[in-house]
Enzyme design. Structure first.
Site, PDB file in Angstrom:
ATOM      1  N   GLY B 322       0.836  -1.208   0.000  1.00 58.74           N
ATOM      2  CA  GLY B 322       0.000   0.000   0.000  1.00 58.74           C
ATOM      3  C   GLY B 322       0.865   1.251   0.000  1.00 58.74           C
ATOM      4  CD1 TRP B 325      -1.685   1.566  -5.841  1.00 59.21           C
ATOM      5  CD2 TRP B 325      -1.908   3.396  -4.595  1.00 59.21           C
ATOM      6  NE1 TRP B 325      -2.708   2.312  -6.370  1.00 59.21           N
ATOM      7  CE2 TRP B 325      -2.869   3.446  -5.624  1.00 59.21           C
ATOM      8  CE3 TRP B 325      -1.860   4.458  -3.674  1.00 59.21           C
ATOM      9  CZ2 TRP B 325      -3.773   4.501  -5.766  1.00 59.21           C
ATOM     10  CZ3 TRP B 325      -2.754   5.505  -3.819  1.00 59.21           C
ATOM     11  CH2 TRP B 325      -3.700   5.517  -4.849  1.00 59.21           C
ATOM     12  CG  HIS B 326       0.388   6.212  -1.251  1.00 62.70           C
ATOM     13  ND1 HIS B 326       0.001   5.057  -0.611  1.00 62.70           N
ATOM     14  CD2 HIS B 326      -0.661   7.065  -1.139  1.00 62.70           C
ATOM     15  CE1 HIS B 326      -1.229   5.225  -0.131  1.00 62.70           C
ATOM     16  NE2 HIS B 326      -1.642   6.421  -0.447  1.00 62.70           N
ATOM     17  N   GLY B 327       3.964   5.706  -4.179  1.00 63.10           N
ATOM     18  CA  GLY B 327       5.084   6.300  -4.890  1.00 63.10           C
ATOM     19  C   GLY B 327       6.278   5.382  -4.925  1.00 63.10           C
ATOM     20  CG  PHE B 474       0.190   9.220  -4.936  1.00 63.29           C
ATOM     21  CD1 PHE B 474       1.565   9.417  -4.934  1.00 63.29           C
ATOM     22  CD2 PHE B 474      -0.554   9.845  -3.972  1.00 63.29           C
ATOM     23  CE1 PHE B 474       2.176  10.201  -3.977  1.00 63.29           C
ATOM     24  CE2 PHE B 474       0.038  10.630  -2.990  1.00 63.29           C
ATOM     25  CZ  PHE B 474       1.402  10.811  -2.997  1.00 63.29           C
TER      26      PHE B 474
END
Lengths: 376, 474
Positions: B322, B325-327, B474
């Site tokens: 997770g 996923w953001h960066g 993102f």
């Protein structure tokens, strides 16, 4: 089992679908008299906005003063092709040369690409690398900016132009239409800017913050003049000067640890700068274009910083001599001296017109003379 | 196209007008929405619309093939096609540079001088959102949770629907595709409430996030060297508000815009800074992502059904991914890892702490909410900092351990930021067990009109801004 279609004809047995939460897809709407609420809010907002517009007009903000955005700059930069005359420089080049007067005297409207707080060297390089350009570049030279940085406050406009999205282009056009009719669209009226300029006490040990005041009025093609409030409002004018004093201290090279003044810029650094400028000039001249320089008046707190920090023999004269370029500085011509500089660094609107009328004949004569003498 | 732009205002007026035009059939109106959605995306970078088409066509066909496959091997193969395409697009554009950078570091560590060419690939905005959304479709069909859509037009619109295309909420196929089956038009109350939500969202983004909080965040995180404790805390707390108002603002605008057209999108936030503990936090923060991760990652890898040790491992894997996923950066992995640790710690505490009566009293709950908010702020440092060393410097500044600590924030930044943060925390606490809709239903009419006026006025005088939403990256 939920189906993605309105019918349910799949062959699979029903399964537990914890992922599907119907609560989320039914949006409750509060039972309120919405039409009346919206109508009331819109009328009240229009009334408040009218008051807001009147308030800022009372502070001498005007409609048709366009924001000096990267979009506006890009629009002008895209016109800098062929044999156009292009101005690059920092804020003095913006304020002190009036495009209307220049056009009246020469028959050609120049393209204004100068940007406040930014060294024109990056724009010279940009034009030098653009094969579509073979015109004349007039470089406004503020020595502390020109020789100490190849970037500055607004250097990002070059990347903006490269990466400008269709959406940003449309936004820019829509924004111009609002700016044409409303004074409150000025960046200085925004709450964020007002909060930033609020005269709150300084925390212990902090230096005063450098927040230059609004100085200019700009047309859609970036013809710029000094804002009337600097002439009419003495308190505001003093605030503007006070900000320059903060800025001059902030950007001055720090003294040595023993307290002695910092060493002057070494010759090899000056030569490197001039060498890079020379390379750009050569590219433009090779395509049939030309480059010339101008130094525009300054006074007050700027005089010691520029005259002692950047003596003309080591910087200005050397630049002109090495690059074999025309250069007009106000120091050399009586007609270019004695103008009013309300906040030490820029001419008032009326003085800029007068200055341009005096500057253009001197500049064109020198250019013609150079051409006649067979300068490159 | 940014919601906080004049272009969007014009675009949205045209879309609403076409959607309500009496002379178009429902099918034509859906085509209008689809074209508008492509235009919405192309207004940023036209060539990247091809990625949307690719994702749409691959998942449309993969789901059909999965559904009609006669054996498990073929079903798996077609699912693999869908996952490989979506994760391939995501991997190449989002993680290519990161992988290359780490590979180079690994080579250097073992003494090999490997100098790759500069990566220089632009990250298509919203790529993580729409790839997850289309993957959910293939996975739902594979997991036999739902049958494939019957109309390519409906499916394409599901992938591309402009209100939530670039920053969510990540909508499930079962939530949106059925809504395209029948003609949809907002009722007058839906339309007005939709406009109200758009106003709230824009106010959150333009006024609170960009005008009141961003200056403190930028000054604190942009400073070089250690900061004074007050400056560090102000910067981090302001970021906690900025990221919330920025992202919640986007989701609220998306929900409002969809509602103006007669469609319902799921909630993405429920006053997260009133969360008591981290499982509560993740039921309130970016709900559409946390439930996606739960349903398509945590549960498929075993969830809490395979014993306590596997539960903790599964939690950690889910939160680390997770974070990623953001960066494409280790700081995001650490952010996710910390949340995984918090969740695991909370689980342990629940297991081993005997229940007390005073646990249910508000003073304890409020204290726990503040502890949760404090720990969330520690994670935001890693989320916002440019590098691990910057994050560590900020953390040491927060606890008064930085050397040569400097003051970088003026009262002009500290006062607005603290006022907004204080207001935000109290509002979240006050709204902890209710909704905006419930509050508005019992608020006097004049008060609603006054608040709406205030927000509209602030929006107009703030005049939007050029800044994109943080979650676009993102």
């Amino acid at each position: 089992m939920p189906s993605f279609t309105s019918s349910s004809d799949n062959a699979y047995p029903a399964v537990k679908t914890s992922f599907f939460d119907p609560e989320h897809v039914v949006r409750p709407v509060p039972d309120r008299p919405w039409r009346a609420i919206l109508l009331g809010a819109v009328i009240a907002t229009i009334a408040l906005m009218t008051g807001w517009e009147i308030y800022w007009r009372g502070k001498e903000f005007v409609a048709g003063d366009f924001k000096n955005t990267a979009g506006l700059w890009t629009e002008q930069r895209n016109k800098a092709v062929g044999d156009a005359t292009v101005f690059i420089g920092s804020s003095r080049m913006l304020f002190d040369i009036d495009l209307d007067i220049w056009e009246e005297l020469t028959g050609e409207r120049p393209i204004q690409l100068s940007l406040e707080g930014t060294s024109p060297r990056i724009f010279l390089t940009d034009l030098a690398n653009d094969d579509a350009f073979h015109g004349t570049v007039v470089v406004g030279l503020m020595a502390p900016l020109f020789f100490t940085t190849d970037g500055g406050l607004r250097a990002e406009v070059l990347n903006y132009r490269k990466d400008e999205t269709p959406s940003q282009r449309w936004d820019h056009q829509l924004s111009l239409n609002l700016e044409r009719y409303f004074a409150f669209t000025d960046e200085q009226t925004r709450p964020k800017r007002q909060m930033s300029m609020a005269p709150l006490p300084l925390r212990d040990g902090m230096k005063p913050r450098f927040e230059p005041r609004k100085l200019e009025i700009m047309t859609a093609d970036r013809n710029t003049e000094m804002w009337s409030r600097l002439i009419n409002d003495e308190v505001f004018r003093e605030e503007a000067k006070a900000q320059w004093e903060i800025g001059l201290k902030l950007f001055a090279p720090p003294p040595n640890p023993d307290g002695s003044p910092p060493a002057p810029m070494p010759d090899f650094v000056i030569d490197e700068v001039i060498g890079s400028v020379q390379a750009d000039i050569d590219k433009i001249r090779a395509r049939g274009g030309d480059v010339a320089f101008a130094r525009l008046p300054y006074g007050g707190g700027f005089t010691p910083a520029e005259d002692f920090g950047f003596p003309r023999e080591r910087f200005w004269d050397r630049l002109l001599s090495v690059t074999n370029s025309v250069g007009v500085t106000w120091h050399d011509h009586e007609e270019l001296q004695g103008y009013d500089l309300p906040e030490w660094s820029h001419l008032s609107a009326r003085e800029a017109e007068r200055y341009t009328r005096a500057f253009v004949p001197i500049f064109t004569a020198q250019m013609e003379k150079a051409k006649a003498e067979g300068a490159p | 196209m940014l919601f906080n732009s004049l272009t969007f205002v014009v675009f949205f007026i045209i879309v609403v007008a076409l959607h309500n035009a009496p002379f178009f059939s429902w099918r034509i109106k859906k085509f209008n929405l689809l074209i508008a959605s492509y235009l919405f995306y192309a207004a940023w970078n036209p060539p990247f619309v091809i990625l949307l088409w690719l994702s749409t066509l691959v998942d449309w066909n993969a789901a059909k093939w999965i559904h009609s496959a006669t054996n498990e091997t073929r079903r798996r193969l077609f699912l693999l096609l869908s996952l490989a395409t979506n994760l391939g697009i995501l991997g190449f554009f989002k993680y290519g540079g990161f992988l290359l950078e780490n590979f180079q570091a690994l080579m250097t560590a073992i003494g090999l001088d490997y100098q790759p060419a500069e990566w220089g690939i632009i990250l298509p905005i919203g790529i993580s959102f729409y790839t997850f959304q289309t993957m959910a479709y293939s996975l739902d069909v594979y997991l036999r949770r739902a049958a494939p859509a019957k109309s390519l037009l409906d499916f394409s619109l599901f992938v591309t629907f402009f209100p939530q295309l670039v920053a969510g909420p990540i909508v499930r196929p079962s939530q949106l595709i059925p809504q395209f089956a029948e003609p949809k038009k907002a009722t007058p109350p839906q339309f007005y409430w939709g406009l109200g939500l758009i106003t709230i969202g824009l106010f959150e983004k333009i006024v609170l996030a960009d005008s009141f909080l961003a200056p403190a965040v930028d000054a604190a995180f942009g400073a070089s060297g250690g900061l004074a404790t007050l400056d560090a805390w102000t910067g981090v707390l302001a970021f906690s508000g900025q990221i919330f108002f920025d992202f919640s603002g986007y989701s609220t605008i998306a929900i409002g815009a969809a509602l103006c057209l007669g469609f319902a999108l799921p909630n993405n936030f429920r006053f997260p800074y009133a969360a008591i503990g981290f499982s509560d936090f993740w039921r309130r923060w970016h709900i559409s992502l946390s439930t996606w991760l739960r349903d398509y990652l945590y549960i498929p890898i075993g969830g809490n059904k395979k014993g306590p040790v596997r539960t903790y491992i599964n939690l950690s894997i889910t939160m680390l991914l997770g974070g990623l996923w953001h960066g494409a950066s280790w700081t995001f992995v650490i952010w996710g890892g910390l949340h995984g640790l918090y969740l695991a710690g909370e689980r342990l505490l629940r297991e081993f702490t005997p229940k007390q009566d005073w646990f249910s009293g508000w003073p304890f709950k409020f204290a726990m909410a503040l502890v949760t908010y404090f720990l969330v702020n520690i994670t935001w440092v890693f989320f916002r900092a440019e590098s691990f060393s910057d994050a560590m410097l900020m953390l040491s500044s927060m606890f008064g351990l930085a050397k040569d600590a400097q003051k970088v924030l003026y009262l002009n930044e500290i006062i607005p930021a603290m006022l907004v943060i204080g207001g935000m925390v109290l509002t979240h606490w006050g709204m902890r067990s209710t909704t905006k809709e419930a509050l508005i239903a019992k608020t006097p009419t004049w008060a609603i009109a006054a608040v709406w006026t205030f927000m509209l006025f602030m929006l107009l005088i703030t005049q939007g801004s050029d800044s994109a939403f943080i979650y676009f990256q993102f």
